[in-house]
Design a protein around this motif. Sequence first.
Motif, short mmCIF file in Angstrom:
data_model
loop_
_atom_site.label_atom_id
_atom_site.label_comp_id
_atom_site.label_asym_id
_atom_site.label_seq_id
_atom_site.Cartn_x
_atom_site.Cartn_y
_atom_site.Cartn_z
N ALA A 277 -11.16 -25.17 7.53
CA ALA A 277 -11.76 -26.45 7.12
C ALA A 277 -11.15 -26.86 5.78
O ALA A 277 -11.04 -26.03 4.86
N ASP A 278 -10.74 -28.11 5.68
CA ASP A 278 -10.09 -28.56 4.44
C ASP A 278 -11.09 -28.73 3.31
O ASP A 278 -10.73 -28.64 2.15
N PRO A 306 -9.77 -23.71 -0.64
CA PRO A 306 -8.43 -23.19 -0.98
C PRO A 306 -7.53 -23.30 0.24
O PRO A 306 -8.00 -23.22 1.37
N GLY A 325 3.33 -20.88 9.33
CA GLY A 325 2.12 -21.68 9.47
C GLY A 325 2.15 -22.47 10.77
O GLY A 325 3.15 -22.50 11.48
N ALA A 328 -1.16 -28.77 12.82
CA ALA A 328 -1.88 -29.51 13.87
C ALA A 328 -1.74 -30.98 13.55
O ALA A 328 -2.23 -31.45 12.51
N1 CTP Z 1 -4.25 -23.88 6.31
C1 CTP Z 1 -4.74 -22.91 5.47
N2 CTP Z 1 -5.76 -23.21 4.62
C2 CTP Z 1 -6.29 -24.45 4.58
C3 CTP Z 1 -5.80 -25.45 5.46
C4 CTP Z 1 -4.78 -25.14 6.32
O1 CTP Z 1 -4.27 -21.78 5.51
N3 CTP Z 1 -7.27 -24.71 3.76
C5 CTP Z 1 -3.11 -23.54 7.18
C6 CTP Z 1 -3.39 -23.52 8.65
O2 CTP Z 1 -3.75 -22.20 9.06
C7 CTP Z 1 -2.05 -23.93 9.23
C8 CTP Z 1 -1.48 -24.85 8.18
O3 CTP Z 1 -2.15 -24.56 7.00
O4 CTP Z 1 -1.17 -22.83 9.32
C9 CTP Z 1 -1.61 -26.32 8.46
O5 CTP Z 1 -2.92 -26.65 8.83
P1 CTP Z 1 -3.27 -28.15 9.23
O6 CTP Z 1 -4.72 -28.21 9.55
O7 CTP Z 1 -2.26 -28.64 10.23
O8 CTP Z 1 -2.91 -28.92 7.92
P2 CTP Z 1 -3.73 -29.29 6.67
O9 CTP Z 1 -3.26 -28.49 5.53
O10 CTP Z 1 -5.18 -29.21 6.97
O11 CTP Z 1 -3.25 -30.78 6.44
P3 CTP Z 1 -3.77 -32.16 7.12
O12 CTP Z 1 -5.24 -31.97 7.40
O13 CTP Z 1 -3.48 -33.16 6.09
O14 CTP Z 1 -2.95 -32.36 8.37
#
Ligand code: CTP
Length: 429
Positions: A277-278, A306, A325, A328
């Motif tokens: 989760a972002d 993080p 990585g 998505a």
């Molecule tokens: N990831 C991570 N930690 C986060 C967010 C993402 O480790 N807090 C990792 C995921 O496991 C994946 C990669 O980053 O390997 C990309 O995740 P994705 O969801 O595609 O990208 P986001 O960083 O969330 O970017 P956005 O939502 O802007 O597409």
Amino acid sequence: MRGKRILLVVAGGIAAYKTLEVIRRLRDAGVSVRCILTKAGSQFVTPLSLAALSGEPVYDDLFSLTDETEMGHIRLSREADLVVVAPATADLMAKMAGGHANDLASTALLATNKPVLICPAMNPAMWSHPATRANVALLESRGIYRIGPNPGDMACGEDGLGRLAEPAEILATIAELLADPGQKPLAGRHALVTSGPTHEPIDPVRYIANHSSGKQGHAIAAALAKLGARVTLVSGPVHEPDPPGVTVVRITTAAQMLDACEAALPADLAVCAAAVADWTVDGPALQKMKKTPGGAPPTIALRPNPDILATLSQDSARRPALVVGFAAETERVVDHARDKRTRKGCDWILANDVSANGNQGRGSTFGASENTVHLITEDGAVEDWPTMDKDRLADRLALRLAEHLKGNPIGAAQEGEHPFDCTVLNSEH
Ligand code: CTP
């Protein structure tokens, strides 16, 4: 594989004809093959074909006194380096899951103390039936290996997931399983894999989550372990069984996932497949949030989580030699993934199209058994991989990772065991 011994159980499915080719190829590779043919199997291939190709008698009757004198079912199941079931029917897998022993095949499978590889083949509806899903999950949780089924046209005229894996794929899996541990390409390496969603609490009963099933991340952990790696899988809440031979650390939130990953370092490689989760809730409520009649819906304040992939990639002291990585994306998939790779600082990224495509508003990849990715490597080159079963994709990625790490010295990431072995950090799972 030369000199190894396989006990091959041939059950009753139309795909049994392909098993004949598997026997021929195994014999060409110097492997001795003994066959057990089930009663239903004998409706599809004859004992004579199996005997002619294997050069050994074929065993088909638990109560044959002659066979029991010369070769009891216990000896039969133990005098092999590997037991292979091809085709593995829904019925035989159900018997294995239930511990039945009412014919020679099920008895030998219950009595064996050797690794077992199942190669399922059946009608797609039978494969996707909850009973079969539960039996397969149970068998895998007991450490049984599986290859297939593959998607495609079926002999019954339907199209879907249910075809026996191709003989070459079965051979490659057998070769991996028979390889001496020291000769496996990732022996001595430590791999860190993240998988599944994270749950970010809003209050004691509600949370923010996403559709990730953990299927792909768990398959990658299993594939890396098959190649000899010591694998730490840090997983959010999922229904997937623990992959065999893998240390699983269960977490709930992104913050816990980061802590568990950092505790697992050093690692030679990291694959971040989790859908983290972002954002998390800034100060989740300690008590259940209540509605007030006519009151406005609550406003939930969020703060960023993080970024685990970026943190691992940018860790100047303990960065794994290879960090991979996933991206998505729902549009301009490769462009966004390229940017993401550079921004986060990882080496490779697998770009995933997660647009809805009619999947009830959820991204088509989530929970599916197949996946379509584009691999973007360190020089920005793009490889379009065909749509494939998530397990096959994991195997292909694991082999690529092993190939890439070939030149790197072994041992750099082995000092210090991490302290989280199989700890359940949250009682929710
Ligand atoms: N990831 C991570 N930690 C986060 C967010 C993402 O480790 N807090 C990792 C995921 O496991 C994946 C990669 O980053 O390997 C990309 O995740 P994705 O969801 O595609 O990208 P986001 O960083 O969330 O970017 P956005 O939502 O802007 O597409």
